[in-house]
Design a protein around this motif. Sequence first.
Motif, mmCIF file in Angstrom:
data_model
loop_
_atom_site.group_PDB
_atom_site.id
_atom_site.type_symbol
_atom_site.label_atom_id
_atom_site.label_comp_id
_atom_site.label_asym_id
_atom_site.label_seq_id
_atom_site.Cartn_x
_atom_site.Cartn_y
_atom_site.Cartn_z
ATOM 1 N N MET A 38 51.825 30.293 27.894
ATOM 2 C CA MET A 38 51.769 31.749 27.772
ATOM 3 C C MET A 38 52.004 32.424 29.118
ATOM 4 S SD MET A 38 51.425 32.433 24.628
ATOM 5 C CE MET A 38 51.066 34.167 24.760
ATOM 6 N N THR A 174 55.420 26.507 22.455
ATOM 7 C CA THR A 174 54.097 26.936 22.002
ATOM 8 C C THR A 174 53.840 26.470 20.574
ATOM 9 O OG1 THR A 174 54.212 28.874 23.434
ATOM 10 C CG2 THR A 174 52.627 28.940 21.632
ATOM 11 N N LEU A 224 46.917 32.300 18.863
ATOM 12 C CA LEU A 224 48.092 32.216 19.735
ATOM 13 C C LEU A 224 49.376 32.255 18.916
ATOM 14 C CD1 LEU A 224 46.982 29.485 22.315
ATOM 15 C CD2 LEU A 224 47.379 31.904 22.780
ATOM 16 N N ALA A 228 52.169 35.149 19.142
ATOM 17 C CA ALA A 228 53.574 34.854 19.448
ATOM 18 C C ALA A 228 54.490 35.439 18.377
ATOM 19 C CB ALA A 228 53.780 33.344 19.559
#
Length: 551
Positions: A38, A174, A224, A228
Amino acid sequence: MTERIDRHLKWLGALILAIVAVLAALPYLSSREADATMAALSQVAARERTYEELLGALIDAETGQRGFIVTGDPAFLADYDAGLATVAAKLRTLRAGPTGGDEGAALERIAALTARKMAEMADTIALRRAHGFEAAGRAVADLRGKHDMDSLRALIGQRVAALAARRAALRQRTHATLADNSVLGIIASLVSGAVVFLALFVAARHLRERAEAAAQARVRNQRLEVTAQMLQALDSLTANAELPAILPVFLARLLPGSAGAVYLYRSSRDFLQLAALWGEAADAGAAHDELINPGECWGLRFGGPHLARGADSLRCPHGRHAGPAAAGDAGLEQLCVPMVSQGEVIGLLVVRRPRGAAEIEQTVAVTVAEQLALGISNINLREMLRRQSSVDELTGLYNRRYFDEAVKREVFRAERKGAPFALVMVDLDHFKRMNDMHGHDAGDLALQAAARCLQDGIRRSDLACRYGGEEMALLLVDCDALAATRCAEAIRAAIAALSLEQRSARLPGLTASFGVAAWPDHGATPEDLLKAADRALYASKHAGRDRVTLA
């Protein structure tokens, strides 16, 4: 036998310790990798934004240079000076960052071209001051500055594209990390179950600890992933008007069980306007104002998150019910988080949750507000760059490039559907005389007033542009020659009826000459239509001005 059991228990204890150590390390390592990804994503996004701001500053400086060369008005140099200062600052920022691989050479090439472009702009400005428009015009006409600017656009575009590809790769990384963490969580749960079965009380206690850590890791990973996805969705938007369709989907998942609203500052920065709502069904009775006065929000006044709990809390006036329903407000928690981008507050995130429900996770809300501010500021930047590339700053009309493209599209549409349309060329009469006698400020005032007459005299489906200097143009869709002539005559009368004042002094009356050409009667191509409208305009000039002539 006892010794063997003790030995087995020792091995089991060692195995349990080893398993516990491994399980304890997994969330830390996965979180560390996710945080690093990140951070890299944020760094790449910031660098991409800096390149875009560098190009925007160069465009602003070039706009100021051209405005000064064309008009000689020093006011245009404010944009030029501001653009130069921003260019220097953005180059320093880019050089201070990582410049490995091809980026170092590309950045040096950009810096060299920027220096050459800045020198060329300074030279033409000096020529304009010393020798007037013709000398500066000849310097601009050799196209060196244009070639440098085209090269800069291409180079910066390549860097932005490379950084965008890097961002996409980081997002994929990610997602891969999240998938790996999910697999690791499943394996950890299975191993923990076996240990619990064998080690009874000790293993059960460790299982509970590991289960809690795994649950937290899953929630963190899911958050997360949703974050995203939200940033990716925001990157695809072209205007803030699309936010109501996007934000409720992600905010309901990032802040489950809550309701709330997102407010954005209006362009006048006097009020914040409601941009999106989510979770209203889960928060019965919640009220959200359409507009918020910044002075009515404690979060904005304190410059940070503000949480109100219970009747004895310091509650913001916005969002309160009126009358008997106001008693229910005391049973709601409300968190107000300012959305800050590059040191400027661009909006407000308001989160509400009924009393008795799980508490609002303030750190999560703050993180969401930061990500929203980043995504929305990027939308604003893209919208501003798009507007600067198509709208004349002085009059608010579309510029010539946009108009030429619109005429081409209209010709294609007319050929396909057989619908007529018309072009109207407009030229303000004796505009140079007004500039010479009353100054450029009076000329600007006259241009703005004439532009308003054009905009007020056409339909929303039509298009008005500043074609160059005191010359303007209209594109009237689904309109034949007769209707276009009537429209032009009405606008001509409106311009002739204007009463302009500057510093309490009345300016001379303003008139305009019009030339009308219609498709397909006066031309089948954009070039032919423009020539026909120009000829009609010149005919109006030669016939005494202040009139409408049909080609």
